[in-house]
Design a protein around this motif. Structure first.
Motif, PDB file in Angstrom:
ATOM      1  N   ALA A 148       0.792  -1.218  -0.194  1.00 29.74           N
ATOM      2  CA  ALA A 148      -0.119  -0.009   0.093  1.00 29.74           C
ATOM      3  C   ALA A 148       0.747   1.288  -0.150  1.00 29.74           C
ATOM      4  N   LEU A 170      -3.308  -5.307  -7.470  1.00 29.28           N
ATOM      5  CA  LEU A 170      -4.644  -4.884  -6.895  1.00 29.28           C
ATOM      6  C   LEU A 170      -5.416  -6.222  -6.729  1.00 29.28           C
ATOM      7  N   ARG A 178      -6.139  -2.529   0.803  1.00 26.33           N
ATOM      8  CA  ARG A 178      -6.995  -1.867   0.026  1.00 26.33           C
ATOM      9  C   ARG A 178      -7.741  -0.411   0.598  1.00 26.33           C
ATOM     10  N   GLU A 179      -8.272  -0.829   1.597  1.00 33.27           N
ATOM     11  CA  GLU A 179      -8.644   0.429   2.461  1.00 33.27           C
ATOM     12  C   GLU A 179      -7.717   1.496   3.097  1.00 33.27           C
ATOM     13  N   ARG A 182      -6.960   3.276  -0.178  1.00 30.43           N
ATOM     14  CA  ARG A 182      -7.977   4.235  -0.503  1.00 30.43           C
ATOM     15  C   ARG A 182      -7.833   5.487   0.114  1.00 30.43           C
ATOM     16  N   TRP A 194      -6.970   5.416  -9.547  1.00 33.87           N
ATOM     17  CA  TRP A 194      -7.201   4.258  -8.871  1.00 33.87           C
ATOM     18  C   TRP A 194      -8.105   4.210  -7.954  1.00 33.87           C
ATOM     19  N   LEU A 198     -10.373   0.636  -6.297  1.00 34.45           N
ATOM     20  CA  LEU A 198     -10.214   0.180  -4.863  1.00 34.45           C
ATOM     21  C   LEU A 198     -11.658   0.114  -4.443  1.00 34.45           C
TER      22      LEU A 198
END
Length: 198
Positions: A148, A170, A178-179, A182, A194, A198
């Motif tokens: 990340a 991804l 992912r969070e 984001r 992106w 996400l």
């Protein structure tokens, strides 16, 4: 001392760097595209350099360990020789290591601000995380930056390789990663392309 061309790279592989740094006491870890490949567990593409991060106060130790190389500061497109024993200026966050015998760059040593326990994103200091969450260890024992965080750096430029790295990473990012990515992108690049993925 005049540096060679800035594209005269013949970088070490992460395993070659790790073998040299195996007794280092200071914090270090691979960053950039190679960090993603250490996470994947395989090399997914060619890499034109090898980047690794250390804390600024560790520069003397790592220069001593890598004394086979001559180091140059890199800032705003200017490459300047850094004499042994001299500290880089406070505004410099990048040192390239030159193998003078072959006239080839081997490593890109990034100076990351923060503390041994806290990672701070250099482009927005409001983004911080425990260093223990940012540094992972590969199956072969090489420390590397969590995906990340690598992708957060790559999001600024959107070069072809960055887009390819994101597309490959991804599907493998877990929900927490992912969070995290984001949330970071919404802070730094609120309209980033992106975010939809996400």
């Amino acid at each position: 001392m005049n540096p060679v061309s800035d594209d005269a790279w013949s970088p070490w592989r992460p395993s070659e760097l790790a073998s040299r740094l195996k007794h280092a006491s200071g914090l270090w870890y691979v960053v950039g595209g190679w960090a993603l490949d250490l996470w994947h567990g395989r090399q997914t593409r060619e890499h034109e350099d090898l980047e690794f991060a250390i804390l600024p106060e560790s520069v003397p130790e790592f220069r001593e360990i890598l004394k086979e190389l001559d180091f140059f500061t890199v800032h705003a497109g200017v490459i300047e020789y850094l004499e042994p024993g001299r500290s880089p200026p406070p505004h410099v966050s990048q040192l390239w290591g030159l193998d003078s015998g072959t006239a080839r760059w081997r490593v890109d040593m990034m100076l990351e601000r923060g503390t041994p326990s806290t990672w701070i994103y250099k482009r927005d200091t409001s983004i911080q995380a425990p260093r223990s969450e940012i540094i992972r260890i590969s199956d072969t024992g090489i420390p590397y930056m969590a995906p990340a965080a690598v992708l957060l750096f790559k999001a600024k430029y959107l070069r072809d390789k960055d887009e390819a790295d994101f597309a490959l990473a991804l599907p493998r990012l877990d929900p927490a990663e992912r969070e995290t990515l984001r949330l970071w992108l919404e802070l730094v690049h609120p309209n980033h392309q992106w975010l939809a993925a996400l």
